[in-house]
Enzyme design. Structure first.
Site, short mmCIF file in Angstrom:
data_model
loop_
_atom_site.label_atom_id
_atom_site.label_comp_id
_atom_site.label_asym_id
_atom_site.label_seq_id
_atom_site.Cartn_x
_atom_site.Cartn_y
_atom_site.Cartn_z
N TYR A 38 -7.01 -0.46 -5.09
CA TYR A 38 -8.06 -0.91 -6.01
C TYR A 38 -8.99 0.25 -6.34
O TYR A 38 -9.29 1.08 -5.47
CB TYR A 38 -8.83 -2.08 -5.37
CG TYR A 38 -9.86 -2.72 -6.27
CD1 TYR A 38 -9.53 -3.08 -7.58
CD2 TYR A 38 -11.15 -2.95 -5.83
CE1 TYR A 38 -10.47 -3.66 -8.41
CE2 TYR A 38 -12.10 -3.54 -6.65
CZ TYR A 38 -11.76 -3.88 -7.95
OH TYR A 38 -12.70 -4.45 -8.76
N TYR B 156 -17.66 -4.62 -3.16
CA TYR B 156 -16.39 -4.41 -2.45
C TYR B 156 -16.73 -3.62 -1.19
O TYR B 156 -16.51 -2.41 -1.11
CB TYR B 156 -15.42 -3.66 -3.35
CG TYR B 156 -13.97 -3.71 -2.92
CD1 TYR B 156 -13.22 -4.87 -3.09
CD2 TYR B 156 -13.33 -2.60 -2.37
CE1 TYR B 156 -11.88 -4.92 -2.73
CE2 TYR B 156 -11.99 -2.64 -2.01
CZ TYR B 156 -11.28 -3.81 -2.20
OH TYR B 156 -9.95 -3.85 -1.84
P1 NAI Z 1 -3.38 -12.36 -1.23
O1 NAI Z 1 -4.33 -13.23 -0.49
O2 NAI Z 1 -2.30 -13.02 -2.01
O3 NAI Z 1 -2.66 -11.33 -0.26
C1 NAI Z 1 -3.21 -10.78 0.90
C2 NAI Z 1 -2.28 -11.16 2.03
O4 NAI Z 1 -2.58 -10.41 3.19
C3 NAI Z 1 -2.39 -12.63 2.44
O5 NAI Z 1 -1.13 -13.25 2.30
C4 NAI Z 1 -2.80 -12.55 3.90
O6 NAI Z 1 -2.24 -13.59 4.65
C5 NAI Z 1 -2.24 -11.20 4.29
N1 NAI Z 1 -2.79 -10.59 5.50
C6 NAI Z 1 -4.10 -10.39 5.83
N2 NAI Z 1 -4.19 -9.80 7.03
C7 NAI Z 1 -2.91 -9.60 7.48
C8 NAI Z 1 -2.35 -9.04 8.65
N3 NAI Z 1 -3.12 -8.56 9.63
N4 NAI Z 1 -1.00 -9.01 8.77
C9 NAI Z 1 -0.22 -9.49 7.80
N5 NAI Z 1 -0.69 -10.04 6.66
C10 NAI Z 1 -2.03 -10.09 6.51
O7 NAI Z 1 -4.29 -11.43 -2.15
P2 NAI Z 1 -3.97 -10.24 -3.17
O8 NAI Z 1 -5.25 -10.05 -3.89
O9 NAI Z 1 -2.76 -10.50 -3.93
O10 NAI Z 1 -3.78 -8.97 -2.23
C11 NAI Z 1 -2.60 -8.19 -2.17
C12 NAI Z 1 -2.96 -6.72 -2.29
O11 NAI Z 1 -3.46 -6.47 -3.60
C13 NAI Z 1 -4.05 -6.26 -1.33
O12 NAI Z 1 -3.75 -4.97 -0.85
C14 NAI Z 1 -5.28 -6.19 -2.23
O13 NAI Z 1 -6.27 -5.32 -1.74
C15 NAI Z 1 -4.63 -5.69 -3.49
N6 NAI Z 1 -5.44 -5.81 -4.72
C16 NAI Z 1 -5.92 -7.02 -5.13
C17 NAI Z 1 -6.70 -7.12 -6.27
C18 NAI Z 1 -7.21 -8.45 -6.73
O14 NAI Z 1 -8.08 -8.50 -7.61
N7 NAI Z 1 -6.71 -9.57 -6.21
C19 NAI Z 1 -7.04 -5.93 -7.07
C20 NAI Z 1 -6.44 -4.71 -6.57
C21 NAI Z 1 -5.69 -4.66 -5.44
#
Ligand code: NAI
Length: 286
Positions: free
Chosen positions: A172, A182
């Site tokens: 991000y 953030y």
């Molecule tokens: P999401 O909630 O779908 O995905 C995050 C996942 O990480 C969840 O499934 C959660 O269960 C898992 N998780 C957390 N701690 C964990 C651990 N210790 N071991 C294994 N799994 C773990 O949310 P999202 O937003 O799709 O996130 C995916 C990636 O995208 C992340 O790296 C996030 O920082 C990145 N991202 C998201 C943005 C947004 O606006 N949603 C923007 C830019 C990047």
């Protein structure tokens, strides 16, 4: 043979991981998933009961198949690292072999090798706190779950990645520009992830001919993003200020991941690829 992908960080059908899985499946890849242990039960139950069937539909009308879901907690590398209170925690005790090294071992036993590794996970317990109010423990937890988790995954999966393979993470813009809100060291964690992408691209490229890239994604209303608390504002801000004034869809990030994993991207490694309607290029909001 089609390619095989392991995607860490899917626990519902709203996040980037799910969209990446779909784009890879649409391109013919076999899908393996790593799901955070505390979220495993509900994810598997929802899958089984057909709750995700509508969002499993691929462009050709078929449904995405997930060959296997592995329990995973990416803040632990091996069983010796797991503290007693987690070992005996009700949500963890029901599963086994969920540390990073054990999951890689299980995937090796089950399938032998993979071609694509995706890290789509992050966690910062103090994300809603400004950096100046973040504790050492909160900061280190953000780095552990959001940055080192990637180093560890690649370290343990690299030996079973086929040459020509591709590894992708999600980052991000808060790593390089000020995004108030953030917090908790998450901006620092993303800066580490992007720097590591370059060093890991060198090491994995030389060692195994594996490419390593990260996608800097625009805002998406995922479960994790909703927990931060400012996602609707970020989406509105992007629509108002980005060169392309439209809402970003998770599929657009998924399709970029499929491109990066494909031979079309055979010379791209160590890169931060922006999929954000161009917002990163703006200097001021207009
Ligand atoms: P999401 O909630 O779908 O995905 C995050 C996942 O990480 C969840 O499934 C959660 O269960 C898992 N998780 C957390 N701690 C964990 C651990 N210790 N071991 C294994 N799994 C773990 O949310 P999202 O937003 O799709 O996130 C995916 C990636 O995208 C992340 O790296 C996030 O920082 C990145 N991202 C998201 C943005 C947004 O606006 N949603 C923007 C830019 C990047």
């Amino acid at each position: 043979r089609g390619k095989r992908a392991f995607i860490a960080g899917i626990a519902d059908d709203n996040g980037y991981g799910w969209a990446i899985a779909k784009s890879l499946a649409a391109a013919g890849a076999e899908i393996l998933v790593g799901t955070w242990v505390p979220a495993l039960n509900i994810f598997e139950t929802s899958l089984r009961r057909g709750k995700f069937d509508e969002s499993r539909v691929l462009p050709d009308g078929s449904l995405m198949e997930i060959t296997k879901v592995y329990p995973l907690d990416a803040v632990f590398d091996s069983l010796e690292d797991v503290p007693e209170d987690i070992k005996t925690n009700k949500r963890y005790a029901g599963s086994s072999k969920w540390t990073v090294s054990e999951v890689a071992e299980s995937v090796k036993e089950d399938f032998g090798s993979i071609d694509i590794l995706v890290h789509s996970l992050a966690n910062g317990p103090e994300v809603t706190k400004p950096l100046l109010e973040t504790s050492r423990r909160g900061y280190l937890a953000a780095i552990s779950a959001s940055s080192y988790s990637y180093v560890s995954l690649l370290k343990h999966f690299l030996p079973i990645m086929n040459p020509g393979g591709s590894s992708i993470s999600l980052t991000y813009i808060a790593s390089e520009r000020i995004i108030p809100g953030y917090g908790g060291g998450m901006s620092s964690a993303k800066a580490a992830l992007e720097s590591d992408t370059r060093v890991l691209a060198f090491e994995a490229g030389r060692k195994q001919k594996v490419r390593v890239n990260t996608i800097s994604a625009g805002p998406l209303r995922s479960r994790a993003a909703k927990a931060i608390g400012f996602i609707d504002m970020m989406i509105d801000y992007s629509i108002a200020n980005a060169p392309l004034q439209r809402e970003l869809s998770a599929d657009e990030v998924g399709n970029t991941a499929a491109f990066l994993a494909s031979p079309l991207a055979s010379a791209i490694t160590g890169a931060v690829i922006y999929v954000d309607n161009g917002l990163n290029a703006m200097g001021v909001g207009v």
